[in-house]
Design a protein around this motif. Structure first.
Motif, PDB file in Angstrom:
ATOM      1  N   GLY A  89      35.516  47.155 -31.837  1.00  0.00           N
ATOM      2  CA  GLY A  89      36.546  48.073 -32.302  1.00  0.00           C
ATOM      3  C   GLY A  89      36.892  49.117 -31.262  1.00  0.00           C
ATOM      4  O   GLY A  89      36.068  49.480 -30.428  1.00  0.00           O
ATOM      5  N   VAL A  90      38.146  49.604 -31.308  1.00  0.00           N
ATOM      6  CA  VAL A  90      38.625  50.637 -30.387  1.00  0.00           C
ATOM      7  C   VAL A  90      39.552  51.558 -31.166  1.00  0.00           C
ATOM      8  O   VAL A  90      40.434  51.082 -31.890  1.00  0.00           O
ATOM      9  N   THR A  91      39.351  52.858 -31.020  1.00  0.00           N
ATOM     10  CA  THR A  91      40.262  53.834 -31.608  1.00  0.00           C
ATOM     11  C   THR A  91      40.648  54.851 -30.539  1.00  0.00           C
ATOM     12  O   THR A  91      39.933  55.029 -29.553  1.00  0.00           O
ATOM     13  N   THR A  92      41.794  55.498 -30.736  1.00  0.00           N
ATOM     14  CA  THR A  92      42.223  56.576 -29.851  1.00  0.00           C
ATOM     15  C   THR A  92      42.419  57.828 -30.678  1.00  0.00           C
ATOM     16  O   THR A  92      42.656  57.752 -31.889  1.00  0.00           O
ATOM     17  N   GLU A  93      42.336  58.957 -30.032  1.00  0.00           N
ATOM     18  CA  GLU A  93      42.593  60.228 -30.708  1.00  0.00           C
ATOM     19  C   GLU A  93      43.936  60.765 -30.239  1.00  0.00           C
ATOM     20  O   GLU A  93      44.113  61.044 -29.061  1.00  0.00           O
ATOM     21  N   GLY A  94      44.879  60.847 -31.159  1.00  0.00           N
ATOM     22  CA  GLY A  94      46.178  61.432 -30.848  1.00  0.00           C
ATOM     23  C   GLY A  94      47.144  60.542 -30.106  1.00  0.00           C
ATOM     24  O   GLY A  94      48.095  61.036 -29.514  1.00  0.00           O
ATOM     25  N   LEU A  95      46.943  59.217 -30.121  1.00  0.00           N
ATOM     26  CA  LEU A  95      47.872  58.353 -29.388  1.00  0.00           C
ATOM     27  C   LEU A  95      48.505  57.279 -30.254  1.00  0.00           C
ATOM     28  O   LEU A  95      49.711  57.069 -30.196  1.00  0.00           O
ATOM     29  N   GLY A  96      47.743  56.580 -31.062  1.00  0.00           N
ATOM     30  CA  GLY A  96      48.282  55.500 -31.889  1.00  0.00           C
ATOM     31  C   GLY A  96      47.162  54.606 -32.361  1.00  0.00           C
ATOM     32  O   GLY A  96      45.984  54.936 -32.239  1.00  0.00           O
ATOM     33  N   THR A  97      47.520  53.442 -32.900  1.00  0.00           N
ATOM     34  CA  THR A  97      46.556  52.487 -33.439  1.00  0.00           C
ATOM     35  C   THR A  97      46.325  51.365 -32.439  1.00  0.00           C
ATOM     36  O   THR A  97      47.273  50.751 -31.960  1.00  0.00           O
ATOM     37  N   VAL A  98      45.055  51.098 -32.139  1.00  0.00           N
ATOM     38  CA  VAL A  98      44.724  50.040 -31.187  1.00  0.00           C
ATOM     39  C   VAL A  98      44.613  48.714 -31.922  1.00  0.00           C
ATOM     40  O   VAL A  98      43.883  48.587 -32.897  1.00  0.00           O
ATOM     41  N   LYS A  99      45.366  47.732 -31.427  1.00  0.00           N
ATOM     42  CA  LYS A  99      45.319  46.386 -31.982  1.00  0.00           C
ATOM     43  C   LYS A  99      44.358  45.564 -31.126  1.00  0.00           C
ATOM     44  O   LYS A  99      44.558  45.399 -29.923  1.00  0.00           O
ATOM     45  N   LEU A 100      43.292  45.081 -31.760  1.00  0.00           N
ATOM     46  CA  LEU A 100      42.302  44.218 -31.123  1.00  0.00           C
ATOM     47  C   LEU A 100      42.293  42.930 -31.932  1.00  0.00           C
ATOM     48  O   LEU A 100      41.746  42.874 -33.032  1.00  0.00           O
ATOM     49  N   ALA A 101      42.969  41.891 -31.419  1.00  0.00           N
ATOM     50  CA  ALA A 101      43.128  40.647 -32.184  1.00  0.00           C
ATOM     51  C   ALA A 101      41.788  39.991 -32.477  1.00  0.00           C
ATOM     52  O   ALA A 101      41.550  39.523 -33.582  1.00  0.00           O
ATOM     53  N   ASN A 102      40.909  39.947 -31.489  1.00  0.00           N
ATOM     54  CA  ASN A 102      39.600  39.321 -31.641  1.00  0.00           C
ATOM     55  C   ASN A 102      38.563  40.185 -30.947  1.00  0.00           C
ATOM     56  O   ASN A 102      38.863  40.834 -29.934  1.00  0.00           O
TER      57      ASN A 102
END
Length: 191
Positions: A89-102
């Protein structure tokens, strides 16, 4: 004025101008206020995960990525543990939603680049317009190594990053406006 006084004034003028001249030699798209090289700035080693490179690919130099758009997140990861790990999993603070397909497999003692053959991590729904030079906190979640937080810069698609695919939805830099004499010359050449 004595020759020694003239020499001292010339030396003082040269020393005062040297920093400005050095900045000019760096080029128009360089970031001279914040020296940065993505391959050296990150080099984070924690929880048996080494991250020698991390960056968001921004717009072409002088352009912008509009709010609501997308940007890829590129990571170079090395799992130095004796067992395999996985980026889950990956998240950002204050930028947007990270899409990680697999989930991204990290074999033991091997390097993995999340951009080949295409970006595996894409931030969607940018919360703000990006111009390059910004930095955002990113949280990486690994199955075994746990959570790793780091600040990741936005680099412009120029110099060594020019070969990366263009970001969809990027707004190009404004075109130069013709000067009044150029417009007059163009209008007059049709006769």
């Amino acid at each position: 004025m004595s020759p020694s006084r003239r020499l001292a004034l010339a030396a003082a003028a040269f020393l005062a101008a040297a920093p400005a001249l050095a900045g000019c030699a760096a080029g128009f798209d360089s970031i001279v206020e914040k020296p940065y090289s993505p391959t050296e700035a990150i080099s984070l080693k924690t929880n048996r995960i080494t991250i020698p490179q991390a960056f968001f690919l921004g717009p072409d130099s002088g352009g912008n990525l509009p709010a609501g758009g997308t940007t890829p997140l590129y990571l170079s990861l090395v799992n130095t543990a004796e067992t395999a790990d996985t980026l889950v999993g990956v998240t950002t603070e204050g930028l947007g939603t990270v899409k990680l397909a697999n989930p991204i497999a990290l074999p033991s003692n091997q390097g993995v680049f999340t951009g080949t053959p295409t970006p595996q991590l894409v931030v969607e729904g940018l919360s703000k317009s990006l111009h390059g030079g910004e930095s955002f906190k990113v949280n990486l979640q690994f199955a075994n190594a746990g959570s790793v937080a780091l600040h990741v810069p936005v680099v412009t698609r120029s110099r060594e990053f020019a070969a990366y695919p263009a970001v969809s939805g990027a707004v190009a830099p404004p075109a130069p406006k013709p000067t009044p004499s150029a417009a007059t010359d163009a209008a007059g050449s049709g006769h």
